[in-house]
Design an enzyme around this catalytic site. Sequence first.
Site, mmCIF file in Angstrom:
data_model
loop_
_atom_site.group_PDB
_atom_site.id
_atom_site.type_symbol
_atom_site.label_atom_id
_atom_site.label_comp_id
_atom_site.label_asym_id
_atom_site.label_seq_id
_atom_site.Cartn_x
_atom_site.Cartn_y
_atom_site.Cartn_z
ATOM 1 N N LYS A 272 -10.655 -51.212 -0.357
ATOM 2 C CA LYS A 272 -9.706 -51.100 -1.464
ATOM 3 C C LYS A 272 -9.705 -52.368 -2.302
ATOM 4 O O LYS A 272 -10.160 -53.418 -1.842
ATOM 5 C CB LYS A 272 -8.290 -50.892 -0.901
ATOM 6 C CG LYS A 272 -8.051 -49.556 -0.240
ATOM 7 C CD LYS A 272 -6.624 -49.469 0.276
ATOM 8 C CE LYS A 272 -6.363 -48.163 0.984
ATOM 9 N NZ LYS A 272 -6.396 -46.975 0.104
ATOM 10 N N ARG A 346 -6.977 -38.326 7.092
ATOM 11 C CA ARG A 346 -7.242 -36.923 7.439
ATOM 12 C C ARG A 346 -8.108 -36.809 8.689
ATOM 13 O O ARG A 346 -8.041 -35.808 9.402
ATOM 14 C CB ARG A 346 -7.855 -36.198 6.235
ATOM 15 C CG ARG A 346 -9.181 -36.730 5.796
ATOM 16 C CD ARG A 346 -9.539 -36.295 4.386
ATOM 17 N NE ARG A 346 -8.780 -37.031 3.363
ATOM 18 C CZ ARG A 346 -8.881 -36.802 2.061
ATOM 19 N NH1 ARG A 346 -9.682 -35.845 1.614
ATOM 20 N NH2 ARG A 346 -8.181 -37.509 1.204
#
Length: 492
Positions: A272, A346
């Site tokens: 990120k 996920r």
Amino acid sequence: MKIDVIRKLPEHMDTVIILHKPGADLEQVEYLPEPLAKTALGFIEAESYDFAFGEIKTFHHLCSKHSSKVILLGTGDPDKLTASKMRTILANVIRTAQKMKSKNIYLFVGYEIPVNDTIFGHILSEAALLSSYKFDKYLSDAKAFTVESIHVVMNTKNTRHINRGILEGKIFAESTILARDLVNEPANVLTPEALAEAAKKAALQYGFSIEVISLDKLKRIKMDAFLAVARGSKHEPKLIIMRYLGAPENKHDITGLVGKGLTYDSGGYCIKTPQGMVNMKNDMGGSAAVIGAMSAIATLKLKINVIGIVAACENMISGDAYRTGDIIRSMSGKTIEVINTDAEGRLTLADAIHYALEREKVERVIDIATLTGAAVGALGNQISAVLTNDQAWLDRLQQASDFSGELIWQMPAHDEYKEMIKSEIADLKNVGGPMAGCITAGLFLREFVMDKPWIHIDIAGTALREKEGGVNAYGATGVGVRLLTSLLRGME
Ligand code: BES
Ligand code: MG
Ligand code: ZN
């Protein structure tokens, strides 16, 4: 903080909050001391204040050398007032009193409000405790000031209902505060192991059972999607299983709560930006909501069976971290091509959901997760995104949301977008491309629910607040605790 109900205002008060609707005729209010009513009326006239919704005015009232702080709070049109709106304005007015350093508050309810006594007690407790929250344990000069007591003065025949509500609201608020504390704790302190320890402490304190599974066993039971994400970190992953069985006669009817428990999300090799990373200690907000909800339902002794699952780990970089292009066999057997190491939530949730269904035999499952930036883009920081395969169940979550004030909005789970997460070389890929990111993340999770009733709650936007307001303080909101608890209470 003590909250109780009294019949009559004493002559001298530190602080009095007068709650009323437009057109208030304070002289008619028999419970209000006359001199106070007169001063208030004078003030109202001079300022042309008319108890508009949420409007707060403060002034001082002097009576035989004793000075009281008076705070006016408008509810606006009673026909438009809901419990949730009432909670917000009560939180704001109590925060105002707190900033004025009020120790003992008298809350004068000037007319018959359209909220029943139990609910009023409940929202008052939540408003008072949640608006006073502050995460200040790391401040060297923390100036903790807390309101000591709130005495409600209202015209009610029977204080039993309001007192019950006050007690319930306290449980909801304290569980929310537990979640806030966990989320606010930085990642150098709250490692996966520390999260498991915190869950153990909650289990002991509130009365549910707990099991923590460590690395060796996780390998043996092949939670490889979860393990792939955890691999880059020095801190070992922990699978936290919390069980509350309040309806033993219905022992097969179990609801599973699965919370995303990334104690930090650097993004992994798909790293990120510094800006994107700064709040990633809150990537375990879903797990905090589950731990908080477990604590609340155990304290409330609800007659239901609930199992909470948290796959706790950290998404980091190292010579052994997972890469893009890797193909992982999840616990369910479904293979996943890793397109982006930052879509890690996920992967951990896929295995945690599978574990809940296969090993714990839950009948239905809710997952709650700080899952996608797309949910923040779509709905901002006040509304959580939800997806489901069971509309009737989601309708009940909507009712819970109407009560708790934690807003939700449904995203479509249309099969048309399923092909976005199809891979050429594995059963699924972990990213569906730049469009509809919140939906494709949900559809990815749906692949692991074995057609059981399922609700997905994406709290990426709502787990954190940059500004205080209503029941929220700066930092973690504890979103999900009251929402899930309200839903489960309705399923008793
Ligand atoms: N934890 C983030 C999602 C997130 C974003 C939470 C902003 C709170 C605030 C999640 O793991 C993530 O990185 N998601 C990616 C997925 C993408 C790579 C498909 C995202 O949303 O950018
Ligand atoms: Mg990520
Ligand atoms: Zn994440």
